[in-house]
Design a protein around this motif. Structure first.
Motif, PDB file in Angstrom:
ATOM      1  N   TRP A  68      41.658 -52.891   6.399  1.00 19.27           N
ATOM      2  CA  TRP A  68      41.241 -51.552   5.994  1.00 19.27           C
ATOM      3  C   TRP A  68      40.381 -51.561   4.742  1.00 19.27           C
ATOM      4  N   ARG A  69      40.764 -52.352   3.743  1.00 14.45           N
ATOM      5  CA  ARG A  69      40.042 -52.315   2.475  1.00 14.45           C
ATOM      6  C   ARG A  69      38.588 -52.756   2.654  1.00 14.45           C
ATOM      7  N   ARG A  70      38.395 -53.822   3.429  1.00 11.83           N
ATOM      8  CA  ARG A  70      37.017 -54.283   3.670  1.00 11.83           C
ATOM      9  C   ARG A  70      36.260 -53.265   4.510  1.00 11.83           C
ATOM     10  N   LEU A  71      36.908 -52.681   5.496  1.00 12.35           N
ATOM     11  CA  LEU A  71      36.268 -51.628   6.293  1.00 12.35           C
ATOM     12  C   LEU A  71      35.769 -50.509   5.385  1.00 12.35           C
ATOM     13  N   LYS A  72      36.637 -50.050   4.500  1.00 11.08           N
ATOM     14  CA  LYS A  72      36.255 -48.943   3.630  1.00 11.08           C
ATOM     15  C   LYS A  72      35.124 -49.352   2.695  1.00 11.08           C
ATOM     16  N   ALA A  73      35.192 -50.559   2.153  1.00  8.80           N
ATOM     17  CA  ALA A  73      34.130 -51.035   1.270  1.00  8.80           C
ATOM     18  C   ALA A  73      32.797 -51.082   1.998  1.00  8.80           C
ATOM     19  N   ARG A  74      32.797 -51.479   3.252  1.00  5.05           N
ATOM     20  CA  ARG A  74      31.565 -51.518   4.030  1.00  5.05           C
ATOM     21  C   ARG A  74      31.015 -50.117   4.262  1.00  5.05           C
ATOM     22  N   VAL A  75      31.891 -49.155   4.539  1.00  2.00           N
ATOM     23  CA  VAL A  75      31.428 -47.775   4.730  1.00  2.00           C
ATOM     24  C   VAL A  75      30.867 -47.218   3.421  1.00  2.00           C
ATOM     25  N   LEU A  76      31.546 -47.489   2.302  1.00  2.00           N
ATOM     26  CA  LEU A  76      31.055 -47.021   1.011  1.00  2.00           C
ATOM     27  C   LEU A  76      29.726 -47.692   0.657  1.00  2.00           C
ATOM     28  N   GLU A  77      29.552 -48.951   1.028  1.00  2.00           N
ATOM     29  CA  GLU A  77      28.293 -49.652   0.800  1.00  2.00           C
ATOM     30  C   GLU A  77      27.164 -48.977   1.585  1.00  2.00           C
ATOM     31  N   ALA A  78      27.428 -48.643   2.845  1.00  2.00           N
ATOM     32  CA  ALA A  78      26.416 -48.010   3.685  1.00  2.00           C
ATOM     33  C   ALA A  78      26.176 -46.559   3.277  1.00  2.00           C
ATOM     34  N   GLY A  79      27.245 -45.875   2.891  1.00  2.00           N
ATOM     35  CA  GLY A  79      27.126 -44.500   2.434  1.00  2.00           C
ATOM     36  C   GLY A  79      27.108 -43.464   3.528  1.00  2.00           C
ATOM     37  N   ALA A  80      26.875 -43.889   4.775  1.00  2.30           N
ATOM     38  CA  ALA A  80      26.754 -42.918   5.864  1.00  2.30           C
ATOM     39  C   ALA A  80      27.106 -43.591   7.183  1.00  2.30           C
ATOM     40  N   VAL A  81      27.394 -42.759   8.166  1.00  2.00           N
ATOM     41  CA  VAL A  81      27.688 -43.226   9.518  1.00  2.00           C
ATOM     42  C   VAL A  81      26.821 -42.450  10.510  1.00  2.00           C
ATOM     43  N   ARG A  82      26.698 -43.022  11.677  1.00  2.00           N
ATOM     44  CA  ARG A  82      26.012 -42.355  12.791  1.00  2.00           C
ATOM     45  C   ARG A  82      27.085 -41.681  13.645  1.00  2.00           C
ATOM     46  N   LEU A  83      27.017 -40.374  13.777  1.00  3.00           N
ATOM     47  CA  LEU A  83      28.038 -39.618  14.499  1.00  3.00           C
ATOM     48  C   LEU A  83      27.587 -39.362  15.924  1.00  3.00           C
ATOM     49  N   THR A  84      28.389 -39.833  16.877  1.00  3.33           N
ATOM     50  CA  THR A  84      28.075 -39.659  18.290  1.00  3.33           C
ATOM     51  C   THR A  84      29.293 -39.075  19.003  1.00  3.33           C
ATOM     52  N   GLY A  85      29.134 -38.855  20.305  1.00  2.42           N
ATOM     53  CA  GLY A  85      30.252 -38.365  21.105  1.00  2.42           C
ATOM     54  C   GLY A  85      30.314 -36.851  21.163  1.00  2.42           C
ATOM     55  N   ARG A  86      31.508 -36.322  21.234  1.00  4.72           N
ATOM     56  CA  ARG A  86      31.716 -34.885  21.379  1.00  4.72           C
ATOM     57  C   ARG A  86      31.317 -34.145  20.110  1.00  4.72           C
ATOM     58  N   PRO A  87      30.943 -32.858  20.227  1.00  7.46           N
ATOM     59  CA  PRO A  87      30.606 -32.071  19.029  1.00  7.46           C
ATOM     60  C   PRO A  87      31.732 -32.124  17.998  1.00  7.46           C
ATOM     61  N   ALA A  88      31.339 -32.248  16.708  1.00  8.66           N
ATOM     62  CA  ALA A  88      32.342 -32.420  15.645  1.00  8.66           C
ATOM     63  C   ALA A  88      32.057 -31.508  14.464  1.00  8.66           C
ATOM     64  N   ASP A  89      31.433 -30.363  14.724  1.00  7.20           N
ATOM     65  CA  ASP A  89      31.046 -29.473  13.624  1.00  7.20           C
ATOM     66  C   ASP A  89      32.234 -29.070  12.762  1.00  7.20           C
ATOM     67  N   GLY A  90      33.397 -28.920  13.356  1.00  5.12           N
ATOM     68  CA  GLY A  90      34.577 -28.499  12.608  1.00  5.12           C
ATOM     69  C   GLY A  90      35.089 -29.538  11.636  1.00  5.12           C
ATOM     70  N   TYR A  91      34.540 -30.745  11.708  1.00  2.00           N
ATOM     71  CA  TYR A  91      34.987 -31.832  10.831  1.00  2.00           C
ATOM     72  C   TYR A  91      33.938 -32.202   9.780  1.00  2.00           C
TER      73      TYR A  91
END
Length: 323
Positions: free
Chosen positions: A3-26
């Protein structure tokens, strides 16, 4: 990948690509700080208090696939992690985290707020916002720009805090402090405060926030510990302004020795620092180890946080929570 490395990688990237079902409520949007004015962000959680906040960018190498109903898969470096998108009550999960004044007369080099057409929320408007989410929050957190002066902003925030007392929830406040700010907030029953040093050294602080006082923030932090108690006072320190790891270890040690919990905030490149890189995952993981050691030696535990960033943990690697 843990988990810690996963989170560090996300923080390094700063953003994600959101796909799949609509997620406006999140998806939530910030009215303050470096992320103000962005296209939005979301919170991904694997449970057990583990969450990470990321912006949304179609060009990100990290994908979150929303399967519906909040169920989601995060794909990174060939690994897939199953989790959930957490809805933000107001700005973050389980808190009403509200920006009072979305404008600022100061021009810290990393902050977009002075360039945005922000407005000040009314006291009754803020009360209504909290009432609207009161059944799904554990705390109220207040932050603010400085609309006209430090003194006037403090007075207005004090009005807001007084009006929120009826909700009987822990209240945390993070504003630029004047000499009497800690005592006045404590007198109103505020549970925790966060006054931000922002930079690891005084020289960097003066470069990044030329109109503000390093000594003034330190004085407010030290006086706050006597009023709120060790571990109930916090200070953001940005990682990536040009400091060394040694600079960060020293300021973390100084803060912890004073009873203040440092919050290491990875730089979000914005404003006049838009061309700066985000701190690498390796650096964040290395600093986490020093952060954890320093807090343990000082007897400070972010897991006890009631409000604000250390209760959320979405934007930072947090010792005791990100294990």
């Amino acid at each position: 990948m843990d988990w810690r490395r996963l989170k560090a990688r996300v923080l390094e990237a700063g953003a994600v690509r959101l796909t799949g079902r609509p997620a406006d409520g999140y998806v939530s949007r910030s009215a303050a700080g470096p992320s103000a004015g962005s296209s939005g962000s979301l919170f991904f959680s694997t449970g057990a208090g583990r969450r990470v906040r990321a912006g949304i960018d179609e060009g990100s190498p990290i994908e979150i696939f929303h399967r519906g109903g909040g169920e989601a898969d995060l794909s990174i470096d060939g690994d897939v992690f199953r989790g959930r998108l957490e809805p933000a009550a107001l700005h973050c999960p389980r808190q009403a985290y509200i920006t009072v004044s979305g404008s600022c007369i100061f021009h810290c080099r990393y902050c977009m707020v002075p360039s945005l057409p922000g407005r000040r929320k009314g006291v009754e408007e803020i009360v209504g916002m909290v009432a609207g989410v009161a059944d799904r929050i554990d705390a109220v957190s207040i932050t603010s720009g400085v609309a006209s002066s430090i003194e006037e902003e403090e007075a207005y925030v004090l009005e807001v805090v007084a009006a929120l007392a009826s909700f009987d929830l822990p209240i945390g406040v993070s504003i630029y402090p004047g000499p009497e700010t800690p005592a006045r907030l404590r007198a109103l029953g505020v549970a925790e405060v966060k006054f931000n040093l922002e930079a690891a050294t005084e020289a960097l602080f003066c470069e990044m926030c030329p109109d503000l006082s390093w000594d003034g923030v330190w004085d407010s932090l030290q006086s706050s510990v006597a009023l709120f108690g060790p571990g109930r006072v916090y200070s953001n320190v940005i990682v990536g302004l040009g400091e060394s790891d040694g600079d960060l270890e020293r300021v973390m040690g100084d803060l912890a020795a004073a009873g203040v919990i440092p919050v290491l905030r990875p730089l979000t490149p914005a404003a006049s620092l838009a061309d700066r890189p985000r701190p690498s995952a390796e650096r964040l993981l290395r600093l986490y180890k020093a952060h954890d050691r320093i807090l343990q030696q000082a007897g400070l535990d972010p897991r006890r946080a009631l409000t604000m960033c250390s209760a959320c943990t979405g934007c930072d690697l947090t010792p005791g929570r990100d294990v």
